[in-house]
Design an enzyme around this catalytic site. Structure first.
Site, PDB file in Angstrom:
ATOM      1  N   GLU A  36      -6.758  -2.663  -1.543  1.00 11.51           N
ATOM      2  CA  GLU A  36      -8.030  -2.905  -0.848  1.00 11.51           C
ATOM      3  C   GLU A  36      -7.849  -3.863   0.318  1.00 11.51           C
ATOM      4  OE1 GLU A  36     -10.351  -0.852  -1.351  1.00 11.51           O
ATOM      5  OE2 GLU A  36      -9.391  -0.044  -3.134  1.00 11.51           O
ATOM      6  N   HIS A  45      -5.196   5.459   3.764  1.00  8.98           N
ATOM      7  CA  HIS A  45      -4.418   6.012   2.652  1.00  8.98           C
ATOM      8  C   HIS A  45      -3.194   6.731   3.201  1.00  8.98           C
ATOM      9  CE1 HIS A  45      -8.267   5.935   0.107  1.00  8.98           C
ATOM     10  NE2 HIS A  45      -7.496   4.929  -0.227  1.00  8.98           N
TER      11      HIS A  45
END
EC number: 3.4.24.-
Length: 186
Positions: A36, A45
């Site tokens: 995070e 990602h």
């Protein structure tokens, strides 16, 4: 499970991430937190073309338990781009001590529990109007008055007195002979 703002690290309203992880494996929780925080630092990602030399990378869409502990080449490039393009000042500039929220510091960069009230922890200098921090002739950050006994006499020795100008206990100049390194102290 977690969520964070992408490139939000230096935005006071977006420099946050939330992780909910009920794992008993601490490394798994740490990887989720790093994932995070990676979003806050501009990392997306990882795709199939990204490589970290392990079974899974920190920024993989699905974490592979404790084996996902490295950032991929893609993540490192995205972080470098974040620094270069967005120039996040909270990362690139060294903050002033007054801008940080932290434990006050002093000479050794740590404020001990018994920190001296005579010193300003932000500047590591005596507070305005303070004369001393400690010593036999120092109380409440002030020199003790001249003539205050700072060391009681023993045997044929005489009392030592504060001089009102130092925190140390000066040796009484009227003492009898005493030796230090073979010489008489007066």
């Amino acid at each position: 499970i977690g969520i964070a703002y992408n490139r939000g690290m230096c935005d006071p309203k977006k420099s946050v991430g939330t992780v909910m992880d009920h794992s008993t494996e601490h490394l798994s929780v740490a990887v989720a937190m790093a994932h995070e925080m990676g979003h806050n630092l501009g990392m997306d990602h990882d795709g199939n073309q990204c490589n970290c030399g392990g079974a899974g990378c920190v920024m993989s869409e699905e974490l592979i338990e404790s084996r996902s502990y490295k950032f991929s080449d893609c993540s490192k490039n995205q972080y470098q781009n974040y620094l270069t393009i967005y120039k996040p000042q909270c990362i690139l500039n060294q903050p002033l001590r007054t801008d940080t929220v932290s434990t006050p510091v002093s000479g050794n960069e740590l404020l001990q529990n018994s920190a001296n009230p005579c010193y300003d922890p932000l500047t590591c200098h005596p507070r305005e109007g303070e004369q001393c921090e400690s010593g036999p002739c120092c109380r409440n950050c002030k020199f003790l008055k001249e003539g205050t006994i700072c060391k009681r006499a023993r045997g044929d020795d005489m009392d030592d007195y504060c001089n009102g100008k130092t925190c140390d206990c000066p040796r009484n100049p009227h003492k009898g002979p005493a030796t230090a390194k073979g010489s008489v102290l007066m």
